[in-house]
Design a protein around this motif. Structure first.
Motif, mmCIF file in Angstrom:
data_model
loop_
_atom_site.group_PDB
_atom_site.id
_atom_site.type_symbol
_atom_site.label_atom_id
_atom_site.label_comp_id
_atom_site.label_asym_id
_atom_site.label_seq_id
_atom_site.Cartn_x
_atom_site.Cartn_y
_atom_site.Cartn_z
ATOM 1 N N UNK A 1 6.730 4.146 -7.853
ATOM 2 C CA UNK A 1 6.586 5.200 -6.853
ATOM 3 C C UNK A 1 7.516 4.917 -5.685
ATOM 4 N N UNK A 2 8.269 5.915 -5.282
ATOM 5 C CA UNK A 2 9.194 5.752 -4.178
ATOM 6 C C UNK A 2 8.453 5.503 -2.870
ATOM 7 N N UNK A 3 9.129 4.823 -1.950
ATOM 8 C CA UNK A 3 8.517 4.526 -0.657
ATOM 9 C C UNK A 3 8.253 5.814 0.120
ATOM 10 N N UNK A 4 7.134 5.832 0.825
ATOM 11 C CA UNK A 4 6.787 6.980 1.661
ATOM 12 C C UNK A 4 6.342 6.484 3.031
ATOM 13 N N UNK B 1 3.765 0.184 -7.352
ATOM 14 C CA UNK B 1 4.074 0.057 -8.771
ATOM 15 C C UNK B 1 2.767 -0.029 -9.541
ATOM 16 N N UNK B 2 2.749 0.579 -10.725
ATOM 17 C CA UNK B 2 1.560 0.540 -11.567
ATOM 18 C C UNK B 2 1.946 0.193 -12.997
ATOM 19 N N UNK C 1 -2.847 -2.637 -13.357
ATOM 20 C CA UNK C 1 -2.219 -3.548 -12.399
ATOM 21 C C UNK C 1 -1.438 -2.728 -11.391
ATOM 22 N N UNK C 2 -1.808 -2.848 -10.128
ATOM 23 C CA UNK C 2 -1.163 -2.110 -9.053
ATOM 24 C C UNK C 2 -0.592 -3.083 -8.027
ATOM 25 N N UNK C 3 0.652 -2.845 -7.619
ATOM 26 C CA UNK C 3 1.286 -3.631 -6.565
ATOM 27 C C UNK C 3 1.522 -2.710 -5.373
ATOM 28 N N UNK D 1 7.463 10.642 -4.776
ATOM 29 C CA UNK D 1 7.830 10.904 -6.163
ATOM 30 C C UNK D 1 7.588 9.661 -7.006
ATOM 31 N N UNK D 2 7.109 9.863 -8.215
ATOM 32 C CA UNK D 2 6.783 8.756 -9.106
ATOM 33 C C UNK D 2 7.422 8.981 -10.465
#
Length: 303
Positions: free
Chosen positions: A53-56, A68-69, A90-92, A293-294
């Motif tokens: 996923x882009x930075x927001x 990130x997933x 797993x999520x970062x 956006x992902x």
């Protein structure tokens, strides 16, 4: 003779719709949490998925967050309409310049058991999935497990098929897709207006599927996506919770590369993002971030 014709017709029907039947686990599984509410696939499979996923911007412009997933699922179809599975989410989370109490590496491990009872044109399904949801420094040390790290996810769904192209379902689910644990209704209708189209309208998720060719399909869906994790600091002395909640609009292309192999590529928009976490100074932060956006990819093997 009649039995042989019926058997042949059933095999042709299953073969014709094999691509669409594979879609549920390829494109519809939640990445941040565990989706126990959705109908499980009617076969055994192994799948992995990854998204970036882009930075927001964090509102009101106090920093940025990116995510990130990754996802792992294994399911075995058993006899008498039983199925059993296991999985990992797993999520970062990277939050800059805020300093969360956790290291941002968040895990959910779960076991899932499904039981269906069918009649002529209806069925009832009960699903339950005990889960451990915690940060990495807790998950790798069993003695650090607390009751707050345990989740019990469940669903009870009734479905009815009044015609060959229409299916109705209703029931209740309990999980963390809205962040904190909630019990909520699940209701919807699935319609096949044409051989290559499937429309699912309901709550909490809706989806439009189009079969583009024998081995290619496309799907657009909207759904909530969230989870909750029990976390500790690096010294394992302080504990708190991380809560994440969002809505996701996604578009996926699914390619049946082989009789047993499915490959998925997708792009989506994550919006109404809400976060709740504790910082190193012990203050509790609650904030929202702009839509992001992902991009995602998944591989699945049916066996």
């Amino acid at each position: 003779m009649h039995g042989a014709i019926h058997s042949l017709g059933l095999r042709l029907f299953q073969s014709s719709f094999r691509g669409l039947c594979l879609l549920p686990f390829c494109v519809s599984s939640s990445l941040a949490g565990v989706d126990i509410c959705r109908q499980p696939a009617p076969y055994s499979y192994l799948s992995i998925a990854f998204s970036r996923q882009q930075a927001s911007s964090i509102e009101p412009d106090i920093g940025e967050i990116d995510q990130e997933n990754s996802r792992f699922d294994l399911q075995f179809q058993l006899r008498n309409d039983w199925s059993f599975g296991a999985g990992h989410r797993y999520t970062i989370l990277n939050v800059d310049p805020l300093q969360p109490q956790t290291n941002g590496h968040l895990h959910t491990y779960f076991l899932a058991l499904h039981k269906q009872r069918r009649s002529d044109n209806s069925s009832v399904r009960f699903s339950i999935a005990p889960a451990l949801s915690a940060s990495s420094n807790v998950a790798k040390k069993p003695r650090e497990y607390k009751a707050d790290a345990l989740q019990v996810l469940a669903a009870l769904i009734w479905s009815r098929q009044p015609s060959g192209r229409t299916k109705l379902w209703y029931g209740v689910c309990g999980d963390h897709r809205f962040g904190s644990y909630q019990i909520y209704p699940s209701v919807g209708i699935e319609i096949e207006p044409a051989n290559d189209w499937t429309i699912e309208l309901g709550f909490p998720a809706s989806q439009l599927t189009r079969r583009l060719s024998r081995n290619l399909a496309s799907a657009i869906r909207i759904r909530p996506d969230g989870n909750e994790w029990y976390v500790k600091d690096e010294s394992l002395e302080k504990q708190s919770r991380v809560v994440y909640e969002a809505w996701s609009l996604e578009w996926d292309i699914v390619w049946q590369a082989h009789e047993h192999l499915m490959i998925t590529a997708g792009v989506g928009r994550q919006f109404r993002n809400r976060f709740e976490l504790t910082l190193l100074d012990d203050s509790r932060a609650r904030f929202r971030s702009d839509p992001a956006t992902r991009f995602s990819a998944a591989v699945a093997w049916r066996f």
